[in-house]
Design a protein around this motif. Structure first.
Motif, mmCIF file in Angstrom:
data_model
loop_
_atom_site.group_PDB
_atom_site.id
_atom_site.type_symbol
_atom_site.label_atom_id
_atom_site.label_comp_id
_atom_site.label_asym_id
_atom_site.label_seq_id
_atom_site.Cartn_x
_atom_site.Cartn_y
_atom_site.Cartn_z
ATOM 1 N N GLU A 299 -0.083 3.755 1.087
ATOM 2 C CA GLU A 299 -0.053 2.500 1.829
ATOM 3 C C GLU A 299 0.980 1.534 1.279
ATOM 4 O O GLU A 299 1.613 0.797 2.030
ATOM 5 C CB GLU A 299 -1.441 1.845 1.826
ATOM 6 N N LYS B 252 3.825 0.018 3.615
ATOM 7 C CA LYS B 252 3.929 -1.428 3.782
ATOM 8 C C LYS B 252 5.355 -1.904 3.499
ATOM 9 O O LYS B 252 5.894 -2.764 4.211
ATOM 10 C CB LYS B 252 2.939 -2.119 2.832
ATOM 11 N N LEU C 136 -3.153 1.223 8.804
ATOM 12 C CA LEU C 136 -1.690 1.230 8.829
ATOM 13 C C LEU C 136 -1.171 2.647 9.035
ATOM 14 O O LEU C 136 -0.219 2.869 9.781
ATOM 15 C CB LEU C 136 -1.144 0.639 7.521
ATOM 16 N N ASP D 8 -2.004 -6.095 9.659
ATOM 17 C CA ASP D 8 -0.571 -6.012 9.907
ATOM 18 C C ASP D 8 -0.363 -5.646 11.372
ATOM 19 O O ASP D 8 -0.601 -4.516 11.774
ATOM 20 C CB ASP D 8 0.080 -4.952 9.012
#
Length: 298
Positions: free
Chosen positions: A110, A114, A210, A241
């Protein structure tokens, strides 16, 4: 009397035939593998040859991703990058070398995801892809609606069940919407709707992490949505997000139900206006009738 049995001659393969036979079997070994990228070679053809290594076991596998696939995912392969590759092994006849043919590549972890998300978001923001000045309003009284989603799950049912009875004509394309592998389906679906006569394009799915929303952070898809010929409504799910595809869309909503309600709005307002006019006409008629009766009685 004993019968004589003739043994069937054993098949003798040429090298090419045997490699072909092996590759048929190897194709059934389709898998996702995670590893750290080793040496990367970019061929003049655009195909990319690289290795994936397992640091714990010191194991290495040679990999190939063809040019068309590599350009699709927007990931720059470089040594030390941790990725997940989806594909299958194959033996190359001219060298006898076994390689893993990667059909899909995605960044693992992640934190790394990101970082890539923020990098691409910054680039597209600076280009003005997400600018409010680019946003187009949903047309009044839309009828021809294009929908991209998966037939599986409750998303499509939620959307259709909340659409009002205003004569909507729905054209739906069933697409994968989960993970990096969905990029191909989503791009083909959006491009397919470019050729169709629709008033609004709706892209919907349920919420997700995500990782599961990776396809909606694909640069090629984001650009397709931003440059689509009619307004795009994106309801891609709840996440801290917001996906880049949602930022590029003309209108972003949180759920499939909210997307349906948005399309209903102008029709519902028109229905209320018609009701008021209807009530006014009947009131005027009633008053005129009462005035006439009063005049006759006098």
């Amino acid at each position: 009397m004993e019968k004589e049995y003739q043994q069937k001659p054993e098949k003798i393969f040429s090298v090419s035939e045997y490699i072909e036979l092996l590759n048929i079997g190897l194709k059934k070994s389709r898998a996702k593998i995670i590893g750290e990228v080793g040496k990367v070679d970019f061929a003049p053809s655009g195909h990319v040859y690289f290795s994936l290594r397992d640091e714990k076991e010191k194991s290495v596998i040679n990999c190939i991703i063809w040019k068309s696939r590599y350009s699709l995912y927007g990931i720059e392969l470089q040594e030390g990058l941790q990725i997940i590759a989806s594909g299958y092994p194959e033996i190359y006849g001219f060298s006898g070398r076994l390689s893993f043919l990667a059909e899909v590549i995605e960044i693992a972890g992640e934190g790394a995801l990101k970082k890539e998300y923020e990098k691409l978001k910054k680039k597209l923001t600076e280009e003005g892809i997400f600018a409010e000045s680019r946003k187009r309003p949903i047309p009044h009284y839309p009828q021809k609606i294009g929908v991209i989603t998966s037939r599986q799950g409750a998303v499509l049912a939620d959307f259709l069940n909340n659409l009002g009875k205003f004569g909507f004509k729905i054209k739906m394309i069933d697409s994968r919407v989960e993970g990096q592998a969905a990029v191909v389906d989503l791009l083909l679906s959006v491009k397919s709707f470019r050729k169709q006569n629709i008033d609004v394009l709706v892209i919907i799915r349920g919420g997700g992490s995500l990782e599961s929303l990776m396809a909606f952070n694909n640069e090629l898809l984001v650009r397709e949505i931003a440059n689509f010929p009619v307004p795009v409504v994106a309801g891609i799910g709840h996440h801290k997000d917001v996906s880049l595809a949602e930022l590029a869309a003309d209108v972003m909503v949180s759920t499939p139900t909210a997307a349906a309600n948005l399309l209903n709005q102008s029709w519902e307002r028109a229905h209320l206006v018609l009701e008021r006019y209807e009530r006014k006409i009947f009131d005027n008629y009633e008053n005129a009738l009462l005035d006439t009766l009063s005049f006759l009685n006098d």
